[in-house]
Write an enzyme that holds these catalytic residues in place. Structure first.
Site, PDB file in Angstrom:
ATOM      1  N   ASP A  72     -11.827  -6.808  -2.936  1.00  0.00           N
ATOM      2  CA  ASP A  72     -12.672  -8.011  -2.830  1.00  0.00           C
ATOM      3  C   ASP A  72     -14.026  -7.568  -2.293  1.00  0.00           C
ATOM      4  O   ASP A  72     -14.190  -6.405  -1.938  1.00  0.00           O
ATOM      5  CB  ASP A  72     -12.034  -9.038  -1.863  1.00  0.00           C
ATOM      6  CG  ASP A  72     -11.856  -8.455  -0.477  1.00  0.00           C
ATOM      7  OD1 ASP A  72     -10.785  -7.883  -0.216  1.00  0.00           O
ATOM      8  OD2 ASP A  72     -12.801  -8.517   0.327  1.00  0.00           O
ATOM      9  N   GLU A  88       0.820  -1.220   0.000  1.00  0.00           N
ATOM     10  CA  GLU A  88       0.000   0.000   0.000  1.00  0.00           C
ATOM     11  C   GLU A  88       0.854   1.271   0.000  1.00  0.00           C
ATOM     12  O   GLU A  88       0.386   2.321  -0.439  1.00  0.00           O
ATOM     13  CB  GLU A  88      -0.965  -0.018   1.208  1.00  0.00           C
ATOM     14  CG  GLU A  88      -2.056  -1.079   1.028  1.00  0.00           C
ATOM     15  CD  GLU A  88      -2.933  -1.289   2.260  1.00  0.00           C
ATOM     16  OE1 GLU A  88      -4.101  -1.649   2.083  1.00  0.00           O
ATOM     17  OE2 GLU A  88      -2.441  -1.119   3.403  1.00  0.00           O
TER      18      GLU A  88
HETATM   19  N1  ADE Z   1      -9.282  -5.446   3.449  1.00  0.00           N
HETATM   20  C1  ADE Z   1      -9.509  -5.784   2.168  1.00  0.00           C
HETATM   21  N2  ADE Z   1     -10.444  -6.747   2.100  1.00  0.00           N
HETATM   22  C2  ADE Z   1     -10.823  -7.007   3.366  1.00  0.00           C
HETATM   23  C3  ADE Z   1     -11.746  -7.912   3.948  1.00  0.00           C
HETATM   24  N3  ADE Z   1     -12.472  -8.732   3.198  1.00  0.00           N
HETATM   25  N4  ADE Z   1     -11.863  -7.912   5.298  1.00  0.00           N
HETATM   26  C4  ADE Z   1     -11.114  -7.086   6.066  1.00  0.00           C
HETATM   27  N5  ADE Z   1     -10.232  -6.210   5.554  1.00  0.00           N
HETATM   28  C5  ADE Z   1     -10.079  -6.170   4.220  1.00  0.00           C
END
Ligand code: ADE
Length: 232
Positions: free
Chosen positions: A197, A13
């Site tokens: 996601d 990041e």
């Molecule tokens: N950061 C990116 N995706 C995530 C997720 N599914 N749960 C927690 N933090 C995240």
């Protein structure tokens, strides 16, 4: 003149941010590396905290109390909840909560502890600047609620529960704690995330595939925010 903190949680990041800085000085402090640079005449401190609320609390506090940063910008990835958010889309938090803070046994709402608040609001001026940046770039940036917890969410039921309590649009693992620190120390902050996601059963696969590309999308926008903060 501002001294700007730029935080991420993971190396991926902050790597695209460090690439843009050219030269920087590395200082080790409290188990982390802090990268100091002068960028367009302004001092920046960049760091990744490591994942989660505790490490991000430590890093945000260090950037403010030890390195004397007076504005904090966070860049990273998140799991999308709002169905309009697709992989790579940007969300900026209007307010943040801790979705795993639970003393409901004593009649309190989720995310609340006495003398705290369920939500911490983002700095209005930085939100306004981000609108200007989005307009200039012709980019859509969703404004919404981000819920934070020490858990990688990959389960529809957990997602639904977070929506029920916080009406959250996205979730991640650091924003809510950084918000608490900045709010307590009166430092304006801004939390930006690009979706990696959708926090469903496929989330870990999607995260592995898209985390790096989404982190770059977020970092590019954050550097435009830095330019904007400097120009004001
Ligand atoms: N950061 C990116 N995706 C995530 C997720 N599914 N749960 C927690 N933090 C995240």
């Amino acid at each position: 003149m501002n001294k700007i903190a730029i935080m991420g949680a993971m190396p991926e990041e902050v790597a695209p941010i460090l690439e843009k800085l050219g030269e920087y000085k590395t200082t080790e402090y409290a188990g982390n590396k802090y990268y100091e640079a002068t960028y367009n005449g302004v001092e920046l401190v960049v760091a990744y905290s490591k994942i989660g609320k505790v490490f991000s609390t430590l890093t945000a506090t260090t950037m403010i109390e030890h390195f004397a940063c007076d504005v904090l910008l966070f860049s990273g990835v998140a799991g999308g909840i709002n169905p309009s958010l697709k992989i790579g889309d940007l969300i900026v938090a209007t307010k943040l909560s801790q979705h795993d803070l639970d003393i409901t046994a004593f009649g309190h709402p989720m995310g609340y502890v006495p003398e705290g608040s369920v939500f911490v609001e983002t700095d209005k001026d930085l939100l306004a600047l981000s609108k200007e940046v989005a307009n200039e770039l012709g980019k859509t940036v969703v404004e919404g609620v981000i819920a934070t917890g020490d858990q990688f969410v990959h389960d529809e039921k957990i997602k639904a529960n977070i929506v029920k309590h916080f009406n959250a649009d996205a979730l991640e693992m650091e924003g809510g704690s950084v918000a608490v620190v900045c709010n307590a120390l009166n430092v304006p902050f801004f939390i930006l995330r690009a979706i990696s996601d959708t926090a469903d059963t496929d989330a870990s696969f999607s995260f592995d595939e898209f985390m790096e590309s989404s982190a770059i999308i977020s970092a590019e926008f954050i550097m435009k925010m830095v330019d904007k903060v400097i120009s004001k």
